[in-house]
Design a protein around this motif. Structure first.
Motif, PDB file in Angstrom:
ATOM      1  N   ALA A 120       0.828  -1.207   0.000  1.00  0.00           N
ATOM      2  CA  ALA A 120       0.000   0.000   0.000  1.00  0.00           C
ATOM      3  C   ALA A 120       0.861   1.255   0.000  1.00  0.00           C
ATOM      4  CB  ALA A 120      -0.928  -0.008   1.214  1.00  0.00           C
ATOM      5  N   GLU A 121       1.963   1.230   0.755  1.00  0.00           N
ATOM      6  CA  GLU A 121       2.888   2.368   0.775  1.00  0.00           C
ATOM      7  C   GLU A 121       3.566   2.557  -0.583  1.00  0.00           C
ATOM      8  OE1 GLU A 121       3.558   4.620   2.982  1.00  0.00           O
ATOM      9  OE2 GLU A 121       2.505   3.876   4.761  1.00  0.00           O
ATOM     10  N   MET A 122       3.854   1.448  -1.247  1.00  0.00           N
ATOM     11  CA  MET A 122       4.527   1.520  -2.543  1.00  0.00           C
ATOM     12  C   MET A 122       3.579   1.986  -3.654  1.00  0.00           C
ATOM     13  SD  MET A 122       7.632   0.582  -1.837  1.00  0.00           S
ATOM     14  CE  MET A 122       8.390   0.103  -3.398  1.00  0.00           C
ATOM     15  N   LEU A 123       2.309   1.620  -3.532  1.00  0.00           N
ATOM     16  CA  LEU A 123       1.340   1.897  -4.596  1.00  0.00           C
ATOM     17  C   LEU A 123       0.476   3.125  -4.323  1.00  0.00           C
ATOM     18  CD1 LEU A 123       0.109  -1.781  -5.173  1.00  0.00           C
ATOM     19  CD2 LEU A 123       1.556  -0.461  -6.722  1.00  0.00           C
ATOM     20  N   LYS A 124       0.695   3.795  -3.208  1.00  0.00           N
ATOM     21  CA  LYS A 124      -0.225   4.858  -2.801  1.00  0.00           C
ATOM     22  C   LYS A 124      -0.272   6.020  -3.789  1.00  0.00           C
ATOM     23  CE  LYS A 124       3.050   7.350   0.209  1.00  0.00           C
ATOM     24  NZ  LYS A 124       3.313   7.758   1.602  1.00  0.00           N
ATOM     25  N   TYR A 125       0.773   6.189  -4.579  1.00  0.00           N
ATOM     26  CA  TYR A 125       0.797   7.310  -5.514  1.00  0.00           C
ATOM     27  C   TYR A 125      -0.156   7.115  -6.695  1.00  0.00           C
ATOM     28  CZ  TYR A 125       4.799   8.527  -2.704  1.00  0.00           C
ATOM     29  OH  TYR A 125       5.612   8.841  -1.643  1.00  0.00           O
ATOM     30  N   LEU A 126      -0.769   5.932  -6.798  1.00  0.00           N
ATOM     31  CA  LEU A 126      -1.813   5.708  -7.797  1.00  0.00           C
ATOM     32  C   LEU A 126      -3.177   6.146  -7.288  1.00  0.00           C
ATOM     33  CD1 LEU A 126      -0.777   2.104  -8.965  1.00  0.00           C
ATOM     34  CD2 LEU A 126      -0.305   4.257 -10.141  1.00  0.00           C
ATOM     35  N   ASP A 127      -3.273   6.460  -5.995  1.00  0.00           N
ATOM     36  CA  ASP A 127      -4.545   6.865  -5.405  1.00  0.00           C
ATOM     37  C   ASP A 127      -4.967   8.231  -5.955  1.00  0.00           C
ATOM     38  OD1 ASP A 127      -6.318   8.159  -3.176  1.00  0.00           O
ATOM     39  OD2 ASP A 127      -6.230   6.020  -2.660  1.00  0.00           O
ATOM     40  N   PRO A 128      -6.277   8.438  -6.184  1.00  0.00           N
ATOM     41  CA  PRO A 128      -6.748   9.743  -6.682  1.00  0.00           C
ATOM     42  C   PRO A 128      -6.326  10.921  -5.820  1.00  0.00           C
ATOM     43  CG  PRO A 128      -8.488   8.109  -6.851  1.00  0.00           C
ATOM     44  CD  PRO A 128      -7.359   7.447  -6.115  1.00  0.00           C
ATOM     45  N   VAL A 129      -6.067  10.684  -4.524  1.00  0.00           N
ATOM     46  CA  VAL A 129      -5.589  11.769  -3.658  1.00  0.00           C
ATOM     47  C   VAL A 129      -4.320  12.385  -4.239  1.00  0.00           C
ATOM     48  CG1 VAL A 129      -4.524  12.247  -1.413  1.00  0.00           C
ATOM     49  CG2 VAL A 129      -6.639  10.938  -1.540  1.00  0.00           C
ATOM     50  N   TYR A 130      -3.469  11.550  -4.828  1.00  0.00           N
ATOM     51  CA  TYR A 130      -2.220  12.035  -5.411  1.00  0.00           C
ATOM     52  C   TYR A 130      -2.391  12.429  -6.877  1.00  0.00           C
ATOM     53  CZ  TYR A 130       0.305  10.439  -1.293  1.00  0.00           C
ATOM     54  OH  TYR A 130       0.760  10.280  -0.003  1.00  0.00           O
ATOM     55  N   THR A 131      -3.153  11.633  -7.622  1.00  0.00           N
ATOM     56  CA  THR A 131      -3.232  11.849  -9.067  1.00  0.00           C
ATOM     57  C   THR A 131      -4.077  13.054  -9.446  1.00  0.00           C
ATOM     58  OG1 THR A 131      -5.106  10.306  -9.218  1.00  0.00           O
ATOM     59  CG2 THR A 131      -2.899   9.388  -9.546  1.00  0.00           C
ATOM     60  N   THR A 132      -4.939  13.531  -8.536  1.00  0.00           N
ATOM     61  CA  THR A 132      -5.820  14.657  -8.881  1.00  0.00           C
ATOM     62  C   THR A 132      -5.527  15.915  -8.064  1.00  0.00           C
ATOM     63  OG1 THR A 132      -7.521  13.966  -7.292  1.00  0.00           O
ATOM     64  CG2 THR A 132      -7.671  13.061  -9.522  1.00  0.00           C
ATOM     65  N   SER A 133      -4.573  15.839  -7.147  1.00  0.00           N
ATOM     66  CA  SER A 133      -4.300  16.993  -6.278  1.00  0.00           C
ATOM     67  C   SER A 133      -3.206  17.867  -6.881  1.00  0.00           C
ATOM     68  CB  SER A 133      -3.869  16.536  -4.883  1.00  0.00           C
ATOM     69  OG  SER A 133      -4.904  15.798  -4.267  1.00  0.00           O
ATOM     70  N   ALA A 134      -3.295  19.163  -6.594  1.00  0.00           N
ATOM     71  CA  ALA A 134      -2.272  20.103  -7.047  1.00  0.00           C
ATOM     72  C   ALA A 134      -1.189  20.224  -5.980  1.00  0.00           C
ATOM     73  CB  ALA A 134      -2.916  21.470  -7.309  1.00  0.00           C
ATOM     74  N   GLY A 135      -0.001  20.601  -6.431  1.00  0.00           N
ATOM     75  CA  GLY A 135       1.095  20.796  -5.492  1.00  0.00           C
ATOM     76  C   GLY A 135       2.107  19.671  -5.533  1.00  0.00           C
ATOM     77  N   GLU A 136       3.154  19.805  -4.720  1.00  0.00           N
ATOM     78  CA  GLU A 136       4.220  18.810  -4.679  1.00  0.00           C
ATOM     79  C   GLU A 136       3.721  17.519  -4.012  1.00  0.00           C
ATOM     80  OE1 GLU A 136       7.125  19.022  -6.041  1.00  0.00           O
ATOM     81  OE2 GLU A 136       6.840  21.080  -6.745  1.00  0.00           O
ATOM     82  N   ILE A 137       4.205  16.395  -4.512  1.00  0.00           N
ATOM     83  CA  ILE A 137       3.824  15.093  -3.956  1.00  0.00           C
ATOM     84  C   ILE A 137       4.124  15.021  -2.467  1.00  0.00           C
ATOM     85  CG2 ILE A 137       4.409  12.626  -3.957  1.00  0.00           C
ATOM     86  CD1 ILE A 137       2.600  13.300  -6.219  1.00  0.00           C
ATOM     87  N   THR A 138       5.289  15.562  -2.080  1.00  0.00           N
ATOM     88  CA  THR A 138       5.717  15.472  -0.678  1.00  0.00           C
ATOM     89  C   THR A 138       4.822  16.279   0.256  1.00  0.00           C
ATOM     90  OG1 THR A 138       7.257  17.305  -1.088  1.00  0.00           O
ATOM     91  CG2 THR A 138       8.125  15.042  -1.269  1.00  0.00           C
ATOM     92  N   GLU A 139       4.038  17.200  -0.305  1.00  0.00           N
ATOM     93  CA  GLU A 139       3.180  18.050   0.528  1.00  0.00           C
ATOM     94  C   GLU A 139       1.760  17.486   0.658  1.00  0.00           C
ATOM     95  OE1 GLU A 139       3.316  21.791  -1.403  1.00  0.00           O
ATOM     96  OE2 GLU A 139       5.412  22.205  -0.838  1.00  0.00           O
ATOM     97  N   ILE A 140       1.469  16.423  -0.093  1.00  0.00           N
ATOM     98  CA  ILE A 140       0.137  15.862  -0.081  1.00  0.00           C
ATOM     99  C   ILE A 140       0.075  14.765   0.990  1.00  0.00           C
ATOM    100  CG2 ILE A 140      -1.627  14.646  -1.431  1.00  0.00           C
ATOM    101  CD1 ILE A 140      -0.344  15.852  -3.938  1.00  0.00           C
ATOM    102  N   SER A 141      -0.920  14.848   1.853  1.00  0.00           N
ATOM    103  CA  SER A 141      -1.040  13.839   2.915  1.00  0.00           C
ATOM    104  C   SER A 141      -1.575  12.522   2.352  1.00  0.00           C
ATOM    105  CB  SER A 141      -1.956  14.347   4.027  1.00  0.00           C
ATOM    106  OG  SER A 141      -3.233  14.647   3.501  1.00  0.00           O
ATOM    107  N   ASP A 142      -1.320  11.443   3.072  1.00  0.00           N
ATOM    108  CA  ASP A 142      -1.783  10.123   2.641  1.00  0.00           C
ATOM    109  C   ASP A 142      -3.295  10.047   2.641  1.00  0.00           C
ATOM    110  OD1 ASP A 142       0.766   9.190   2.286  1.00  0.00           O
ATOM    111  OD2 ASP A 142       0.897   8.216   4.250  1.00  0.00           O
TER     112      ASP A 142
END
Length: 236
Positions: free
Chosen positions: A208-230
């Motif tokens: 889940a930690e490895m694949l979390k960047y496929l979640d819409p929370v990451y794929t549709t949010s603006a800003g840096e990846i490191t600033e987006i919460s899980d």
């Protein structure tokens, strides 16, 4: 009629029926006996097993004798190699689900039999896992709290197969579903089955930690990846 006359009429009626007549099944069941057909069905001399099961389901309630009769029918069909027919009987009798090592479990995965399976990979075919998932889905349409703890380790195996096939987004969906199941079990004090596939809970968290960047929370949010919460489910 008095009891003696009634018993005499019923006996004459039953003796006038063929031994494999579904009405015999009903008569024996109403006499609080497991019908003879439950142990004989599957044999060509007894004909089709389905009218006997239909007679039980359509003319009686959910008493213990009915349940034991249907399970006995399932056992008889399974002994004769009729896996799908046996599993259908187990389902309508609400027989127990369990693990491969459970001696009392009648159902583990639909469409699959433990006998003859060399290992868990040959037993847990993708078709069997998917069919059992459909059963779980249908049950949860009527009861959102329906719980199948013994199915979850097989979902983990399905998750791995999806990853190996390159279906990473679908695999990520499975990590979320499994994660929500684990959280619900911990919150509700329910069992998390880890005997079938040891370590699957920890491994699911890692994936889940490895694949979390496929979640819409990451794929549709603006800003840096490191600033987006899980996602909330992963945080839980």
């Amino acid at each position: 009629m008095d009891q003696r006359t009634y018993a005499g009429v019923m006996t004459r009626f039953a003796n006038g029926l063929a031994i494999n007549d579904p009405l015999q099944t009903l008569y024996q069941l109403m006499s609080s006996r497991i019908p003879t057909a439950m142990k004989q069905c599957g044999d060509t001399r007894w004909g089709d097993w389905r009218p006997h099961l239909a007679m039980i389901l359509s003319n009686s309630g959910t008493s213990d004798i009915n349940r034991r009769s249907i399970i006995t029918l399932g056992d008889s069909l399974l002994a004769k190699g009729q896996l799908f027919a046996a599993q259908f009987c187990y389902i309508v009798s609400e027989a127990d689900w369990g693990s491969l090592t459970s001696p009392t479990a009648k159902l583990v995965l639909l469409l699959s039999s433990a006998s003859g399976a060399a290992n868990i990979e040959t037993f847990a075919t993708t078709e069997a896992i998917q069919c059992t998932e459909i059963y779980e889905f249908v049950q949860r349409l009527g009861n959102k709290d329906y719980h199948m703890p013994f199915l979850q380790p097989y979902k983990y195996l399905h998750l791995l197969r999806l990853l190996e096939s390159g279906l990473s987004t679908r695999a990520q969906d499975y990590t979320r579903v499994l994660g929500e199941h684990i959280c619900a079990c911990v919150t509700g004090g329910l069992m998390v089955e880890q005997e079938t596939v040891p370590g699957w809970v920890t491994n699911t968290q890692h994936l889940a930690e490895m694949l979390k960047y496929l979640d819409p929370v990451y794929t549709t949010s603006a800003g840096e990846i490191t600033e987006i919460s899980d996602p909330a489910w992963l945080g839980q």
